[in-house]
Write a protein that holds these residues in place. Structure first.
Motif, PDB file in Angstrom:
ATOM      1  N   GLN A   1      16.224 147.703-146.101  1.00  0.00           N
ATOM      2  CA  GLN A   1      15.161 148.129-145.180  1.00  0.00           C
ATOM      3  C   GLN A   1      15.380 147.572-143.777  1.00  0.00           C
ATOM      4  O   GLN A   1      15.051 148.223-142.796  1.00  0.00           O
ATOM      5  CB  GLN A   1      13.799 147.692-145.711  1.00  0.00           C
ATOM      6  CG  GLN A   1      13.343 148.524-146.859  1.00  0.00           C
ATOM      7  CD  GLN A   1      11.920 149.010-146.704  1.00  0.00           C
ATOM      8  OE1 GLN A   1      11.222 148.727-145.741  1.00  0.00           O
ATOM      9  NE2 GLN A   1      11.490 149.762-147.674  1.00  0.00           N
TER      10      GLN A   1
ATOM     11  N   THR B   1      10.086 152.178-142.755  1.00  0.00           N
ATOM     12  CA  THR B   1       9.978 150.856-143.383  1.00  0.00           C
ATOM     13  C   THR B   1       8.537 150.642-143.816  1.00  0.00           C
ATOM     14  O   THR B   1       7.615 151.259-143.282  1.00  0.00           O
ATOM     15  CB  THR B   1      10.367 149.719-142.413  1.00  0.00           C
ATOM     16  OG1 THR B   1       9.508 149.768-141.277  1.00  0.00           O
ATOM     17  CG2 THR B   1      11.801 149.838-141.977  1.00  0.00           C
ATOM     18  N   ASN B   2       8.355 149.748-144.778  1.00  0.00           N
ATOM     19  CA  ASN B   2       6.988 149.463-145.189  1.00  0.00           C
ATOM     20  C   ASN B   2       6.320 148.528-144.173  1.00  0.00           C
ATOM     21  O   ASN B   2       6.990 147.919-143.338  1.00  0.00           O
ATOM     22  CB  ASN B   2       6.936 148.914-146.625  1.00  0.00           C
ATOM     23  CG  ASN B   2       7.611 147.569-146.773  1.00  0.00           C
ATOM     24  OD1 ASN B   2       7.401 146.658-145.978  1.00  0.00           O
ATOM     25  ND2 ASN B   2       8.421 147.429-147.812  1.00  0.00           N
TER      26      ASN B   2
END
Length: 171
Positions: free
Chosen positions: A76, A153-154
């Motif tokens: 990520q 991305t989180n």
């Protein structure tokens, strides 16, 4: 019966070794303040520092999490710090603008040092990426922080990326 005792001892040693390995691995992903003679950076929890990685980099780390869908093989986020020798800040910024689609280009002053902050988009192996740069001149060179993140991305990784960028200071 003769094999039972050695077998139990072997199992106990394997359990002990496994537990030690898990503890050591967990510690490697803990929050850590990295301070060198040249810069300071905070490696957040969930990122792993690379030891003996790319010799061109002064520091590198990557996130534990991978992407999703087409990016399942891509971390990520990755972090790189390098020294661009015999380079002026304006030249480094121009090189970034030439190779990527710049979304924002700001500057900030911390202490007596001016930093350029650049956010850019690009595609790497068919996957949308965001590059966050924080650059400053150091004599006849430029010290560059580059955070490479998936476009998707989180929230947790996005917050950690902001913390990394904010913590990076050149001495």
């Amino acid at each position: 019966m003769e094999l039972l005792i050695p077998g139990l001892i072997l199992v106990a040693l394997m359990v002990y070794a496994s537990t030690r390995i898990k503890k050591t691995a967990a510690l490697a992903f803990e929050l850590e303040m990295i301070e060198t003679d040249d810069f300071v950076i905070e490696k957040p929890e969930g990122f792993l520092s690379v030891i003996s990685g790319n010799p061109e980099l002064d520091f590198e780390a990557y996130s534990r999490e991978f992407g999703e869908d087409d990016a399942t093989e891509v971390k990520q986020a990755r972090v790189e710090v390098r020294l661009l020798e015999n380079t002026r800040l304006g030249d480094a910024v121009a090189r970034i603008k030439k190779s990527s689609k710049v979304i924002s280009n700001l500057s900030e002053v911390i202490g007596d040092r001016k930093y350029s902050l650049i956010e850019a988009e690009r595609v790497e192996n068919g996957v949308g990426m965001l590059d966050f740069y924080k650059l400053t001149e150091v004599g006849p060179a430029v010290r560059q922080l580059r955070i490479i993140a998936l476009n998707e991305t989180n929230i947790d990784i996005a917050r950690k990326i902001e913390k990394i960028a904010a913590s990076f200071l050149v001495k």
